[in-house]
Design a protein around this motif. Structure first.
Motif, PDB file in Angstrom:
ATOM      1  N   GLN A   1       4.051  -9.531  -0.744  1.00 24.81           N
ATOM      2  CA  GLN A   1       5.521  -9.509  -0.682  1.00 24.81           C
ATOM      3  C   GLN A   1       6.136  -9.987  -2.003  1.00 24.81           C
ATOM      4  N   ALA A   2       5.526 -11.022  -2.608  1.00 22.53           N
ATOM      5  CA  ALA A   2       6.060 -11.533  -3.891  1.00 22.53           C
ATOM      6  C   ALA A   2       6.045 -10.420  -4.939  1.00 22.53           C
ATOM      7  N   GLY A   3       5.023  -9.577  -4.888  1.00 17.50           N
ATOM      8  CA  GLY A   3       4.896  -8.481  -5.850  1.00 17.50           C
ATOM      9  C   GLY A   3       5.893  -7.362  -5.574  1.00 17.50           C
ATOM     10  N   ILE A   4       6.122  -7.092  -4.298  1.00 11.03           N
ATOM     11  CA  ILE A   4       7.110  -6.068  -3.934  1.00 11.03           C
ATOM     12  C   ILE A   4       8.498  -6.530  -4.377  1.00 11.03           C
TER      13      ILE A   4
ATOM     14  N   ILE B   1       5.336   1.311  -3.804  1.00 13.77           N
ATOM     15  CA  ILE B   1       4.506   1.653  -2.640  1.00 13.77           C
ATOM     16  C   ILE B   1       3.695   0.408  -2.280  1.00 13.77           C
ATOM     17  N   GLY B   2       3.844  -0.046  -1.037  1.00 16.24           N
ATOM     18  CA  GLY B   2       3.101  -1.203  -0.559  1.00 16.24           C
ATOM     19  C   GLY B   2       1.720  -0.776  -0.103  1.00 16.24           C
ATOM     20  N   ILE B   3       0.745  -1.668  -0.295  1.00 16.13           N
ATOM     21  CA  ILE B   3      -0.620  -1.404   0.148  1.00 16.13           C
ATOM     22  C   ILE B   3      -0.930  -2.402   1.255  1.00 16.13           C
ATOM     23  N   GLY B   4      -1.117  -1.915   2.471  1.00 17.49           N
ATOM     24  CA  GLY B   4      -1.392  -2.823   3.590  1.00 17.49           C
ATOM     25  C   GLY B   4      -0.687  -2.350   4.849  1.00 17.49           C
ATOM     26  N   GLN B   5      -0.127  -3.306   5.594  1.00 17.68           N
ATOM     27  CA  GLN B   5       0.540  -3.010   6.862  1.00 17.68           C
ATOM     28  C   GLN B   5       2.062  -3.114   6.696  1.00 17.68           C
ATOM     29  N   THR B   6       2.775  -2.129   7.250  1.00 15.93           N
ATOM     30  CA  THR B   6       4.241  -2.079   7.128  1.00 15.93           C
ATOM     31  C   THR B   6       4.902  -3.391   7.554  1.00 15.93           C
ATOM     32  N   GLU B   7       4.403  -4.009   8.650  1.00 19.14           N
ATOM     33  CA  GLU B   7       5.087  -5.199   9.173  1.00 19.14           C
ATOM     34  C   GLU B   7       5.008  -6.398   8.213  1.00 19.14           C
ATOM     35  N   ASN B   8       4.019  -6.386   7.309  1.00 20.02           N
ATOM     36  CA  ASN B   8       3.905  -7.504   6.357  1.00 20.02           C
ATOM     37  C   ASN B   8       4.602  -7.244   5.032  1.00 20.02           C
TER      38      ASN B   8
ATOM     39  N   VAL C   1       4.685   2.474   2.663  1.00 21.89           N
ATOM     40  CA  VAL C   1       3.506   1.606   2.749  1.00 21.89           C
ATOM     41  C   VAL C   1       2.318   2.474   3.134  1.00 21.89           C
ATOM     42  N   ILE C   2       1.212   2.310   2.408  1.00 22.71           N
ATOM     43  CA  ILE C   2      -0.017   3.052   2.748  1.00 22.71           C
ATOM     44  C   ILE C   2      -1.136   2.035   2.972  1.00 22.71           C
ATOM     45  N   PRO C   3      -2.130   2.361   3.806  1.00 26.73           N
ATOM     46  CA  PRO C   3      -3.193   1.374   4.042  1.00 26.73           C
ATOM     47  C   PRO C   3      -4.125   1.195   2.842  1.00 26.73           C
ATOM     48  N   GLY C   4      -4.188   2.212   1.989  1.00 27.60           N
ATOM     49  CA  GLY C   4      -5.065   2.152   0.811  1.00 27.60           C
ATOM     50  C   GLY C   4      -5.023   3.518   0.154  1.00 27.60           C
ATOM     51  N   PHE C   5      -5.923   3.733  -0.825  1.00 28.08           N
ATOM     52  CA  PHE C   5      -5.866   4.985  -1.588  1.00 28.08           C
ATOM     53  C   PHE C   5      -6.788   6.072  -1.041  1.00 28.08           C
ATOM     54  N   GLN C   6      -7.550   5.718  -0.002  1.00 31.04           N
ATOM     55  CA  GLN C   6      -8.549   6.658   0.490  1.00 31.04           C
ATOM     56  C   GLN C   6      -7.973   8.016   0.883  1.00 31.04           C
ATOM     57  N   LYS C   7      -6.805   7.970   1.558  1.00 32.89           N
ATOM     58  CA  LYS C   7      -6.216   9.234   2.012  1.00 32.89           C
ATOM     59  C   LYS C   7      -4.930   9.547   1.266  1.00 32.89           C
TER      60      LYS C   7
END
Ligand code: BG6
Ligand code: MG
Length: 217
Positions: free
Chosen positions: A172-175, A186-193, A200-206
């Motif tokens: 969050q500090a980075g966002i 673009i956030g990496i992780g879970q939308t709620e956090n 927000v994406i879970p990672g770069f895999q997809k």
């Protein structure tokens, strides 16, 4: 597309070093006589080393002087260095390299924007230094995230305006820092956090360049 450069945070975006930070801080807490949980560790993401120590001391309800703080921060870092010593390119998170390669082949520049003073050491270990057109780390900035300094310096080194930059961040500090810099996020992780990211994406895999273009056309 408006985006000419992508700025990547390191810890939690390119590699998962949070686990190493955690076991090092956990040892320091043990020594101080309390247990520091993984949940407590979430608060340290994106936060500088000294601020992390302050949070740890707050959790343990411990008051110590400046010199003891410096000593503990040094001790924590030596523990951390002993863990990251063994890092290899296998620890780069899935999808990161193919995505960076896609960016490069589409003429998008890449910078690192990390709070860590160990960022260059980690990039060497995972053999990723040469992918970056600019590297801004904890040694180059005075003000920690959520201050925008780290990302603004990245834009300056790349010679682009903040309005042409997209930041990838897991904390969050980075966002908040990217938002304060006036950049896309673009956030990496879970939308709620992760509040206030564009997506927000879970990672770069997809994730790929086409998806990026469709979001920022
Ligand atoms: C950030 C991490 O990238 O770097 C934080 O998310 C860490 O947890 C900070 O405290 C500073 O790292 P270092 O390597 O300079 O102690
Ligand atoms: Mg991070």
């Amino acid at each position: 597309m408006n985006i000419r450069a992508c700025l990547f945070d390191l810890d939690g975006v390119v590699v998962d070093t949070a686990k190493y930070h955690y076991i090092a801080w956990e040892k320091i807490a043990d020594e101080l006589g309390f247990h520091f949980t993984e949940k407590d560790n979430e608060r340290l993401k994106g936060v500088s080393r000294m601020e992390s120590l302050e949070i740890l001391l707050e959790v343990g309800k411990i008051k110590i002087d400046y010199y003891k703080k410096e000593e503990l921060a040094l001790k924590k870092n030596n523990l951390y260095l002993s863990y990251i010593q063994r890092m290899t390119p296998d620890e780069i998170l899935p999808g990161v390299i193919p995505f960076m390669d896609e960016l490069k082949s589409n003429g998008i520049m890449i910078a690192l924007g990390s709070a860590s003073k160990n960022a260059l050491f980690i990039l060497e270990k995972i053999k990723l230094t040469l992918k970056f057109d600019a590297v801004i780390d904890g040694n180059k900035v005075k003000n920690a995230k959520p201050d925008p300094e780290v990302f603004l310096k990245g834009a300056i080194e790349l010679g682009v305006t903040p309005q042409n930059c997209l930041v990838f961040e897991d904390a969050q500090a980075g966002i908040d820092a990217a938002r304060n810099a006036g950049m896309y996020i673009i956030g990496i992780g879970q939308t709620e956090n992760l509040k206030n990211a564009d997506h927000v994406i879970p990672g770069f895999q997809k994730f790929n360049f086409n998806q990026l273009v469709s979001w920022y056309m």
